[in-house]
Design an enzyme around this catalytic site. Structure first.
Site, short mmCIF file in Angstrom:
data_model
loop_
_atom_site.label_atom_id
_atom_site.label_comp_id
_atom_site.label_asym_id
_atom_site.label_seq_id
_atom_site.Cartn_x
_atom_site.Cartn_y
_atom_site.Cartn_z
N ASP A 26 -6.75 -6.30 4.44
CA ASP A 26 -6.01 -4.95 4.65
C ASP A 26 -6.01 -4.33 6.05
OD1 ASP A 26 -4.91 -2.45 3.86
OD2 ASP A 26 -6.77 -2.07 2.58
N HIS A 46 -8.34 0.81 -4.10
CA HIS A 46 -9.17 0.72 -2.59
C HIS A 46 -10.04 1.83 -2.47
CE1 HIS A 46 -9.48 -0.29 1.78
NE2 HIS A 46 -10.76 -0.22 1.13
N ASP A 105 -4.88 3.38 -1.71
CA ASP A 105 -5.70 3.93 -0.85
C ASP A 105 -6.43 5.46 -1.17
OD1 ASP A 105 -6.02 1.44 1.02
OD2 ASP A 105 -4.09 1.94 1.42
N SER A 114 0.83 -1.24 -0.15
CA SER A 114 0.10 -0.12 0.18
C SER A 114 0.88 1.21 0.09
CB SER A 114 -0.85 -0.01 1.36
OG SER A 114 -1.41 1.38 1.53
N MET A 122 -12.06 4.37 -0.31
CA MET A 122 -12.81 4.42 0.79
C MET A 122 -13.40 5.84 0.48
SD MET A 122 -9.86 3.17 3.29
CE MET A 122 -8.80 3.08 1.76
N MET A 148 -11.55 -5.88 5.65
CA MET A 148 -10.88 -4.63 6.54
C MET A 148 -10.55 -5.25 7.90
SD MET A 148 -9.83 -2.18 4.64
CE MET A 148 -8.94 -1.30 5.77
N MET A 194 -9.04 8.12 -0.37
CA MET A 194 -9.87 8.33 0.78
C MET A 194 -10.51 9.91 0.58
SD MET A 194 -7.66 7.12 4.06
CE MET A 194 -6.76 5.75 3.88
N HIS A 220 -1.27 -1.26 -4.31
CA HIS A 220 -2.47 -0.84 -3.66
C HIS A 220 -2.65 0.54 -3.49
CE1 HIS A 220 -5.96 -2.16 -1.01
NE2 HIS A 220 -5.69 -1.33 -0.23
C1 DX5 Z 1 -6.05 1.72 5.72
C2 DX5 Z 1 -5.72 1.39 4.51
C3 DX5 Z 1 -4.83 0.20 4.43
C4 DX5 Z 1 -3.36 0.87 4.79
C5 DX5 Z 1 -2.82 -0.46 5.45
O1 DX5 Z 1 -7.49 2.34 5.80
O2 DX5 Z 1 -6.95 0.62 3.57
O3 DX5 Z 1 -4.32 -0.01 2.88
O4 DX5 Z 1 -2.52 1.40 3.99
O5 DX5 Z 1 -1.63 -0.18 6.24
P1 DX5 Z 1 -1.01 -1.07 7.15
O6 DX5 Z 1 -0.31 -2.10 6.66
O7 DX5 Z 1 0.33 -0.19 7.91
O8 DX5 Z 1 -2.16 -1.42 8.26
ZN ZN Z 2 -6.34 -0.36 1.60
#
Ligand code: DX5
Ligand code: ZN
Length: 220
Positions: free
Chosen positions: A179, A68, A38, A11, A70, A141, A40, A36
């Site tokens: 994740d 991903h 993320d 990620s 969010m 998650m 948001m 990956h």
């Molecule tokens: C959290 C993200 C993850 C995050 C995971 O909301 O969706 O993808 O980057 O990070 P680690 O591996 O540090 O928990």
């Molecule tokens: Zn993620």
């Protein structure tokens, strides 16, 4: 029994943004095949990251681009993510009224796109089982979405085990991705529980040896 090999999905949330291209190349040569992203929006989760432009910039690095979302309105940005090189769009069950219709609309943007559905730690798997056959991937998650570096929520293991059984019993092709909070210890727990793809941010990018961390995830 031989260890199951997993797909490693670094990620980039935890990567050094100043040298992201090198970070990605290092992950790729170490054997990670998914990248990956993320995304948001500050509404669905209490954090803001980057937008689809990031995909445009880094999707040509030879990895499978795992996006991903969010965000409250996945359809608003899905087309842009796909045009910029996303291979997989995963949206959250909690963000939409009709998950089947949402995945259908995403698939209309490109015949090649893969679509995933994600559930937050407090959402039971029973809410997605009835329509899992419409999805290429289910993302469990294992932390509350929003931030990297959190602790793995142990009850996620039971969700993964039950999803594994359901997918195998129904002979579905849906991949299981996990994740949040993945490290050298939790990776073995999720491997045993039956995941196919493991996302990791801080474990890979804060490690002194990324290559070793990725190898541990894959189980090579
Ligand atoms: C959290 C993200 C993850 C995050 C995971 O909301 O969706 O993808 O980057 O990070 P680690 O591996 O540090 O928990
Ligand atoms: Zn993620």
């Amino acid at each position: 029994m031989a260890k199951k090999k997993l797909i490693a999905a670094p990620s980039i949330l935890s990567a050094d943004l100043g040298r992201l291209e090198q970070e990605i190349q290092e992950c790729r040569t170490a054997g990670a095949s998914f990248l990956h992203y993320d995304i948001m929006d500050g509404h669905f989760v209490p954090n803001i990251t980057f937008g689809p432009d990031f995909i445009k910039r880094f999707s040509k690095e030879g990895m499978f681009n795992d996006v991903h979302l969010m965000i409250d309105d996945p359809l608003k940005y899905a087309a842009k993510c796909i045009n910029f090189g996303a291979d997989l769009i995963t949206f959250h069950l909690e963000a939409v009224d009709d998950p089947i219709e949402t995945q259908e609309m995403i698939r209309q943007f490109s015949p090649k796109i893969k679509v995933g559905i994600s559930i937050k730690p407090r959402t039971p798997i029973e809410k997605i089982l009835p329509f899992l056959n419409h999805f290429d991937l289910v993302l469990v998650m294992s932390v509350e979405p929003g931030f990297g570096g959190q602790q793995f929520i142990i009850s996620s293991l039971d969700k993964i085990r039950r999803l594994r059984k359901y997918i195998d019993d129904q002979k579905l092709n849906t991949l299981i991705e996990v994740d949040g909070g993945i490290n050298a210890e939790t990776i073995e727990m999720v491997r045993e529980a039956g995941v196919d793809v493991a996302v990791a941010g801080s474990y890979i990018f804060k490690s002194s040896d990324k290559r070793e961390a990725i190898k541990t995830i894959i189980g090579a």
